[in-house]
Design an enzyme around this catalytic site. Structure first.
Site, mmCIF file in Angstrom:
data_model
loop_
_atom_site.group_PDB
_atom_site.id
_atom_site.type_symbol
_atom_site.label_atom_id
_atom_site.label_comp_id
_atom_site.label_asym_id
_atom_site.label_seq_id
_atom_site.Cartn_x
_atom_site.Cartn_y
_atom_site.Cartn_z
ATOM 1 N N HIS A 94 0.697 -1.209 0.046
ATOM 2 C CA HIS A 94 -0.115 -0.202 -0.008
ATOM 3 C C HIS A 94 0.809 1.284 -0.141
ATOM 4 C CE1 HIS A 94 1.130 -0.386 4.012
ATOM 5 N NE2 HIS A 94 0.936 0.731 4.535
ATOM 6 N N ASP A 113 0.519 5.196 1.932
ATOM 7 C CA ASP A 113 -0.266 5.723 2.982
ATOM 8 C C ASP A 113 -1.453 6.423 2.583
ATOM 9 O OD1 ASP A 113 1.575 4.737 4.787
ATOM 10 O OD2 ASP A 113 2.817 6.163 4.826
ATOM 11 N N HIS A 173 4.631 0.127 -0.032
ATOM 12 C CA HIS A 173 5.440 -0.444 0.877
ATOM 13 C C HIS A 173 4.676 -1.612 1.595
ATOM 14 C CE1 HIS A 173 3.490 2.709 3.243
ATOM 15 N NE2 HIS A 173 3.743 1.902 4.221
ATOM 16 N N ARG A 228 5.769 7.970 13.029
ATOM 17 C CA ARG A 228 5.774 8.529 11.481
ATOM 18 C C ARG A 228 5.135 10.201 11.697
ATOM 19 N NH1 ARG A 228 1.245 5.472 7.818
ATOM 20 N NH2 ARG A 228 -0.511 6.165 9.025
#
Length: 324
Positions: free
Chosen positions: A129, A131, A280, A297
């Site tokens: 996917h 983000d 990723h 993150r």
């Protein structure tokens, strides 16, 4: 034993970035930079250029705290502020989302971590996917830092969607250039028998957009094969069997080993990737380990994708540009 950033080894930071490719098509290690320091414009430009060229870059032995993490992100764009985060995320830094192996989300809906992963990733390609790909304006980039990692396992893998597009035959590229696809939150999730609280949550909080199957990168001009296994629901105007066959072919192309790079995390490692040009795969091999994996993150606000014909993505439900 578990390793933690507070006991990591010191690394020499010269202030002069050196970029060393990590794989043939994607990924580079950058050394000689202290990300917590006062980066000059030349260093910022060099890092930005490396991210655009190699799609994801890695920094080792960094000593970022929450404030320095957010300050670093602001040198490259506007950090996203998420309206909802887990309880592990720092309250005083709304730009930071903290993730851990024992994901909270499954527990909220009556599932342990193993069942949560099985229902989300029931095919080999399902976990890949970008983000927040169901948004009409997915984040432009993500900066992820490792605080505590297990002594083994927990690697992350990225794939270069520009290289994947370039690797298609010319007729398939021309075909894909004309297509659009629906990206929807929760696609492919396998419901539990009987009442499923997570399905009800998805229905109540739907997010979906129609994106070009090939987007033009707003900075490099590259054509990006804009597919992923987690959000893509259906190619517009194709039948379901046709759509499934085409998507499987394109996802297999996007995640071919030669287009990927895999990172072994250490405490103090920072990964900075272009969310517009990569997908990723987060790890699925640590749920059974008795070792924490704590990551933080920050995502940078992105723009609305534009296709080869100049047509932008359009929101379908639950999303609008710039509003999280």
């Amino acid at each position: 034993m578990t390793t933690d950033s507070r006991v990591g080894t010191d690394r020499e930071h010269t202030g002069r970035p050196e970029v060393r490719p990590a794989a043939g098509h994607i990924g580079a290690d950058i050394t000689g930079v202290d990300l917590a320091g006062d980066l000059d414009e030349g260093t910022v430009a060099a890092i930005r250029a490396a991210v655009l060229r190699w799609k994801v870059v890695f920094f080792r032995g960094q000593r970022l705290d929450h404030a320095a993490h957010v300050a670093l992100a602001r040198r490259f764009g506007e950090p996203v502020v998420l309206p909802r985060r887990g309880s592990a995320s720092p309250a005083d830094f709304p730009e930071i989302e903290t993730t851990a192996d024992r994901l909270e989300l499954g527990g909220r809906y009556g599932m342990d971590h193993d069942e949560w992963l099985r229902r989300r990733r029931h095919t080999l390609l399902r976990g890949w996917h970008c983000d927040h790909g169901a948004r009409v304006d997915p984040p432009a980039a993500t900066i992820l830092r490792a605080e505590t990692v297990p002594p083994y396992g927990g690697d992350t893998t990225w794939a270069n969607l520009a290289a994947a597009y370039a690797g298609l035959s010319a007729p398939v590229r021309e075909f894909a250039d004309r297509l659009r696809a629906e990206h929807r939150l929760g696609v492919g999730y396998q419901p539990r028998p009987g009442d499923d609280a997570y399905v009800r949550h998805l229905l109540d909080h739907q997010t979906a957009s129609e994106h070009p199957l090939v987007r033009v990168h707003p900075e490099t001009g590259e054509r990006i094969l804009f597919v992923n296994g987690y959000y893509v629901e259906q190619i517009t105007d194709l039948s379901r069997p046709e759509s499934r066959a085409v998507l499987d072919m394109l996802l297999e192309q996007a995640t071919r080993p030669e287009y990927t790079v895999r990172l072994r995390w250490e405490p103090g490692t920072v990964a900075f990737w272009d969310n517009r040009a990569t997908v990723h795969l987060a790890p699925a091999d640590t749920a059974h380990l008795d070792h924490p994996r704590i990551m933080h993150r920050v995502m940078l606000a992105g723009d609305v994708p534009v296709g080869v014909d100049g047509t932008p993505s359009r929101p379908l439900t639950g999303t609008e540009p710039g509003r999280w």
